[in-house]
Design a protein around this motif. Structure first.
Motif, PDB file in Angstrom:
ATOM      1  N   VAL A 106       0.767  -1.476  -0.117  1.00  0.00           N
ATOM      2  CA  VAL A 106      -0.061   0.154  -0.098  1.00  0.00           C
ATOM      3  C   VAL A 106       1.255   1.012   0.274  1.00  0.00           C
ATOM      4  CG1 VAL A 106      -2.139   1.725   1.088  1.00  0.00           C
ATOM      5  CG2 VAL A 106      -1.831  -1.251   1.364  1.00  0.00           C
ATOM      6  N   ARG A 107       0.478   1.752  -1.282  1.00  0.00           N
ATOM      7  CA  ARG A 107       1.884   3.338  -1.259  1.00  0.00           C
ATOM      8  C   ARG A 107       0.549   4.637  -0.867  1.00  0.00           C
ATOM      9  NH1 ARG A 107       2.750   7.953  -0.949  1.00  0.00           N
ATOM     10  NH2 ARG A 107       3.726   9.558  -2.729  1.00  0.00           N
ATOM     11  N   ALA A 108       1.374   4.845   1.112  1.00  0.00           N
ATOM     12  CA  ALA A 108       0.195   5.401   1.607  1.00  0.00           C
ATOM     13  C   ALA A 108       0.117   6.980   1.280  1.00  0.00           C
ATOM     14  CB  ALA A 108       0.698   4.900   3.370  1.00  0.00           C
ATOM     15  N   GLN A 133      -6.192  10.747   1.469  1.00  0.00           N
ATOM     16  CA  GLN A 133      -5.976  11.017   3.292  1.00  0.00           C
ATOM     17  C   GLN A 133      -4.979  12.140   3.278  1.00  0.00           C
ATOM     18  OE1 GLN A 133      -7.485   9.810   4.872  1.00  0.00           O
ATOM     19  NE2 GLN A 133      -8.817   7.719   4.048  1.00  0.00           N
ATOM     20  N   ASN A 134      -4.106  12.864   2.374  1.00  0.00           N
ATOM     21  CA  ASN A 134      -3.816  13.851   2.501  1.00  0.00           C
ATOM     22  C   ASN A 134      -3.292  14.334   1.460  1.00  0.00           C
ATOM     23  OD1 ASN A 134      -2.298  12.965  -0.346  1.00  0.00           O
ATOM     24  ND2 ASN A 134      -0.551  11.850   0.939  1.00  0.00           N
ATOM     25  N   SER A 135      -4.718  15.345   1.307  1.00  0.00           N
ATOM     26  CA  SER A 135      -5.138  16.179   0.051  1.00  0.00           C
ATOM     27  C   SER A 135      -4.932  17.618   0.483  1.00  0.00           C
ATOM     28  CB  SER A 135      -5.907  15.938  -0.116  1.00  0.00           C
ATOM     29  OG  SER A 135      -7.135  15.480   0.436  1.00  0.00           O
ATOM     30  N   ALA A 256       2.271  18.021  -7.913  1.00  0.00           N
ATOM     31  CA  ALA A 256       2.462  16.591  -8.603  1.00  0.00           C
ATOM     32  C   ALA A 256       3.617  15.611  -8.890  1.00  0.00           C
ATOM     33  CB  ALA A 256       1.482  16.857  -9.957  1.00  0.00           C
ATOM     34  N   ARG A 257       4.803  16.164 -10.108  1.00  0.00           N
ATOM     35  CA  ARG A 257       4.883  15.515  -9.831  1.00  0.00           C
ATOM     36  C   ARG A 257       6.395  15.913 -10.809  1.00  0.00           C
ATOM     37  NH1 ARG A 257       3.694  12.844  -6.624  1.00  0.00           N
ATOM     38  NH2 ARG A 257       3.150  10.625  -6.015  1.00  0.00           N
ATOM     39  N   LYS A 258       7.756  15.521 -10.792  1.00  0.00           N
ATOM     40  CA  LYS A 258       8.620  16.573 -11.524  1.00  0.00           C
ATOM     41  C   LYS A 258       8.537  15.848 -13.664  1.00  0.00           C
ATOM     42  CE  LYS A 258      12.598  13.734 -10.285  1.00  0.00           C
ATOM     43  NZ  LYS A 258      14.177  13.973  -9.488  1.00  0.00           N
TER      44      LYS A 258
HETATM   45  C1  3PG Z   1       1.401  11.829  -2.785  1.00  0.00           C
HETATM   46  O1  3PG Z   1       1.320  11.405  -4.382  1.00  0.00           O
HETATM   47  O2  3PG Z   1       0.333  11.164  -2.021  1.00  0.00           O
HETATM   48  C2  3PG Z   1       2.322  12.655  -2.386  1.00  0.00           C
HETATM   49  O3  3PG Z   1       2.879  13.326  -3.373  1.00  0.00           O
HETATM   50  C3  3PG Z   1       3.318  12.719  -1.391  1.00  0.00           C
HETATM   51  O4  3PG Z   1       4.139  11.848  -1.416  1.00  0.00           O
HETATM   52  P1  3PG Z   1       5.324  11.517  -0.648  1.00  0.00           P
HETATM   53  O5  3PG Z   1       4.272  10.718   0.697  1.00  0.00           O
HETATM   54  O6  3PG Z   1       5.984  10.813  -0.895  1.00  0.00           O
HETATM   55  O7  3PG Z   1       4.962  12.764   0.700  1.00  0.00           O
END
Ligand code: 3PG
Length: 338
Positions: A106-108, A133-135, A256-258
């Motif tokens: 799981v990617r948290a 969850q982290n938005s 977002a992403r580089k």
């Molecule tokens: C994500 O995709 O949830 C964010 O970019 C946060 O990434 P991080 O958990 O590496 O801080």
């Protein structure tokens, strides 16, 4: 695309009040399961405590690998893991090959471009994320970076205000919607484009006005905030010509992403257009070259968007709960390698 209503702000207080669970026979079946949290950029301690509580009350064992600097440490740690929780840590085919017992990763967090989904699928490993969850944390950082940018990085010179400026949100998912919500509080004029939503869906949110396409967003908005994932379609898509459509004084903000940025193209444009600013929470590969644009460029030294106690608790505990639910009921609601 909905913001989840089960965000767990204040979860740590709840955790302290809950009695420790007595293991049932059913849970004992899983008691040898090992859940590894492997985070090069660690969660806040309170989040790790919360994850541990969820893992242990379900009868599993928690293993922790934090701040590792060598991939061999990860290879060794995953060797006997049944479940894996990561952040932006790269879960490559090599990692999967070392994880002989792995059943779920799981990617948290939201973006899962760090997971080799093909390798997971080939081994029958379920891959999940924890959307939403982290938005809020990321959205708050975006607004903070914008204030910093329009106030000339607090250098003492007169800056400008966000109120009344046109903000364009590229991809109207969980983070984009939170940015829209907060930006409206600043009195901004908010627009959005999302390749996977209709104009009606965006307008119905009541938080942003839809524009016809990506180009229109850049043409019409003083500030564009990127919320697209890094995919084959989006990589390098934010390029010289597109950003060049922005009006005078335009600001591009990237949380977002580089990989979505064509860095060579953006560097060329910033040399041509001395009015543009680039503000990013993901340090570009060409950071040294961007630094030449003093007063028009800012990058956080480490991705900070999701780095709050609240976001760590929300995403980390959601990951642990999703793992427990998967082992117990087979629930794959947040699977991303279907
Ligand atoms: C994500 O995709 O949830 C964010 O970019 C946060 O990434 P991080 O958990 O590496 O801080």
């Amino acid at each position: 695309m909905e913001i989840r209503d089960d965000v767990r702000h204040g979860y740590e207080k709840k955790l302290r009040k809950e009695p420790t669970c007595v293991f049932s026979d059913e849970i004992k079946i899983y008691s040898k399961m090992k859940v590894l949290v492997a985070t090069e950029k660690p969660f806040a301690k309170v989040a790790v405590d919360g994850i541990r509580e969820v893992v242990e009350k379900n009868g599993y064992q928690l293993a922790l690998l934090e701040k590792y600097t060598d991939v061999n440490e990860l290879y060794a740690a995953v060797a006997d893991a049944d479940a894996l929780i990561v952040r932006s840590d790269k879960v490559t085919k090599e990692v999967i090959d070392h994880a002989k017992n792995l059943k779920i990763v799981v990617r948290a967090g939201a973006g899962y471009d760090n997971l080799d989904l093909e390798a997971c699928t080939a081994r029958g490993i379920v891959a999940m994320n924890t959307p939403g969850q982290n938005s809020n944390a990321v959205a708050e950082l975006v607004m903070g970076m914008l204030v910093y940018a329009v106030r000339n990085f607090y250098n003492g010179k007169s800056g400008s205000e966000l109120m009344g400026k046109k903000l364009g949100i590229l991809a109207f998912g969980n983070v984009g919607r939170n940015v829209a919500r907060i930006a409206k509080g600043f009195g901004m004029d908010v627009y959005a484009y999302d390749a996977f939503l209709t104009a009606e869906q965006i307008n119905q949110s009541g938080m942003a006005k839809a524009v016809a396409n990506q180009q229109a967003l850049f043409e019409q908005c003083d500030i564009v905030s990127l919320h697209i994932p890094a995919t084959a379609e989006t990589k390098l898509s934010i390029n010289h010509d597109l950003v060049g459509k922005m009006p005078k004084g335009g600001i591009l903000v990237n949380s977002a992403r580089k990989e979505v940025i064509d860095e060579a193209g953006l560097l060329k444009l910033m040399a041509e257009r001395t009015d543009l600013k680039y503000i990013t929470d993901i340090m570009p590969d060409a950071d040294a070259d961007f630094k030449a644009f003093e007063g028009r460029y800012f990058a956080t030294p480490k991705k900070m968007g999701a780095q709050t106690e609240e976001a760590n608790i929300n995403a980390g505990i959601a990951a642990a709960e999703q793992i427990a639910d998967f082992f117990k009921t087979g629930n794959k609601k947040f699977q991303v390698n279907k």
